[in-house]
Design a protein around this motif. Structure first.
Motif, short mmCIF file in Angstrom:
data_model
loop_
_atom_site.label_atom_id
_atom_site.label_comp_id
_atom_site.label_asym_id
_atom_site.label_seq_id
_atom_site.Cartn_x
_atom_site.Cartn_y
_atom_site.Cartn_z
N HIS A 35 -5.28 14.66 5.29
CA HIS A 35 -4.28 15.71 5.02
C HIS A 35 -2.91 15.16 4.65
N TYR A 36 -2.70 13.87 4.96
CA TYR A 36 -1.44 13.24 4.57
C TYR A 36 -1.48 12.86 3.08
N MET A 37 -2.69 12.66 2.58
CA MET A 37 -2.93 12.21 1.21
C MET A 37 -1.97 12.79 0.16
N TYR A 39 0.84 14.09 0.44
CA TYR A 39 2.28 13.91 0.71
C TYR A 39 2.73 12.47 0.56
N HIS A 40 1.80 11.54 0.37
CA HIS A 40 2.17 10.13 0.28
C HIS A 40 3.06 9.87 -0.94
N PRO A 41 4.27 9.35 -0.73
CA PRO A 41 5.21 9.14 -1.84
C PRO A 41 4.67 8.18 -2.91
N GLY A 42 3.77 7.30 -2.52
CA GLY A 42 3.20 6.35 -3.48
C GLY A 42 2.00 6.90 -4.21
N GLY A 43 1.60 8.13 -3.90
CA GLY A 43 0.48 8.76 -4.59
C GLY A 43 -0.85 8.57 -3.87
N ASP A 45 -3.86 7.66 -5.14
CA ASP A 45 -4.66 6.49 -5.50
C ASP A 45 -4.19 5.23 -4.78
N GLU A 46 -2.89 5.10 -4.61
CA GLU A 46 -2.36 3.95 -3.86
C GLU A 46 -2.85 4.01 -2.41
N LEU A 47 -2.73 5.19 -1.81
CA LEU A 47 -3.14 5.36 -0.42
C LEU A 47 -4.64 5.13 -0.26
N MET A 48 -5.41 5.55 -1.26
CA MET A 48 -6.86 5.38 -1.22
C MET A 48 -7.30 3.91 -1.24
N ASP A 54 -9.45 -1.70 7.28
CA ASP A 54 -8.28 -2.14 8.02
C ASP A 54 -7.27 -2.53 6.95
N ALA A 55 -6.29 -1.66 6.71
CA ALA A 55 -5.34 -1.86 5.62
C ALA A 55 -4.00 -2.41 6.09
N THR A 56 -4.02 -3.04 7.26
CA THR A 56 -2.77 -3.55 7.83
C THR A 56 -2.05 -4.52 6.89
N ASP A 57 -2.78 -5.47 6.34
CA ASP A 57 -2.15 -6.46 5.46
C ASP A 57 -1.61 -5.83 4.18
N LEU A 58 -2.43 -4.95 3.58
CA LEU A 58 -2.02 -4.26 2.36
C LEU A 58 -0.77 -3.41 2.62
N PHE A 59 -0.80 -2.69 3.73
CA PHE A 59 0.33 -1.85 4.11
C PHE A 59 1.60 -2.69 4.27
N ASN A 60 1.46 -3.82 4.94
CA ASN A 60 2.61 -4.70 5.15
C ASN A 60 3.13 -5.29 3.85
N GLN A 61 2.23 -5.49 2.90
CA GLN A 61 2.66 -6.02 1.60
C GLN A 61 3.50 -5.02 0.82
N VAL A 62 3.13 -3.71 0.93
CA VAL A 62 3.86 -2.72 0.12
C VAL A 62 5.09 -2.14 0.81
N HIS A 63 5.00 -1.86 2.10
CA HIS A 63 6.17 -1.30 2.80
C HIS A 63 6.06 -1.45 4.30
N ARG A 64 6.31 -2.68 4.74
CA ARG A 64 6.19 -2.93 6.17
C ARG A 64 7.26 -2.20 6.99
N TRP A 65 8.29 -1.68 6.32
CA TRP A 65 9.36 -0.96 7.01
C TRP A 65 9.01 0.50 7.32
N VAL A 66 7.94 1.01 6.68
CA VAL A 66 7.56 2.40 6.91
C VAL A 66 6.94 2.54 8.30
N ASN A 67 7.41 3.52 9.08
CA ASN A 67 6.91 3.73 10.43
C ASN A 67 5.70 4.67 10.44
N MET A 71 4.76 8.51 11.91
CA MET A 71 4.40 9.55 10.94
C MET A 71 3.00 10.10 11.14
N LEU A 72 2.08 9.23 11.57
CA LEU A 72 0.68 9.63 11.67
C LEU A 72 0.23 9.90 13.12
N LYS A 73 1.21 10.08 13.99
CA LYS A 73 0.90 10.28 15.42
C LYS A 73 -0.19 11.33 15.64
#
Ligand code: HEM
Length: 88
Positions: A35-37, A39-43, A45-48, A54-67, A71-73
């Motif tokens: 359901h967040y899909m 609303y993702h500012p990066g679109g 396809d990026e989120l997909m 486990d997308a931890t590394d990918l996430f950290n590469q694109v925006h490790r500052w995003v909390n 947001m996904l609590k």
């Protein structure tokens, strides 16, 4: 086990890799991002790129500052099972 959260294996996580049913593992937590899909500012396809993984590394590469944790609590579905667990 960790508290009341269910442990989700990489195999189980991998089943949720479509836009209508998308889970993602980040820093040990597993979230349902279906359901967040939209609303993702990066679109979508990026989120997909991280769906079903486990997308931890990918996430950290694109925006490790995003909390994402905050947001996904409400989208938390469990914790990622450690890969050294025998019962996959
Ligand atoms: C922005 C990729 C997961 C939240 C972006 C952008 C990209 C991207 C490329 C930049 C868009 C632009 O500047 O035009 C990805 C990838 C992900 C992912 C590949 C999967 C691993 C997430 C998750 C969240 C999130 C899980 C939060 C729940 C955001 C936010 C922005 C953003 C808040 C705007 C950040 C800013 O402008 O500083 N994302 N994203 N993303 N994404 Fe993601």
């Amino acid at each position: 086990t960790r508290g009341c959260l269910s442990e989700i294996s990489l195999r189980e996580l991998a089943k949720h890799n479509t836009k209508k049913d998308a889970w993602i593992a980040l820093r040990g937590n597993v979230y349902n991002i279906t359901h967040y899909m939209e609303y993702h500012p990066g679109g979508e396809d990026e989120l997909m790129r991280g769906a079903g993984k486990d997308a931890t590394d990918l996430f950290n590469q694109v925006h490790r500052w995003v909390n994402a944790e905050s947001m996904l609590k409400k989208c938390l579905v469990g914790v990622l099972k450690k890969t050294w667990s025998l019962d996959v």
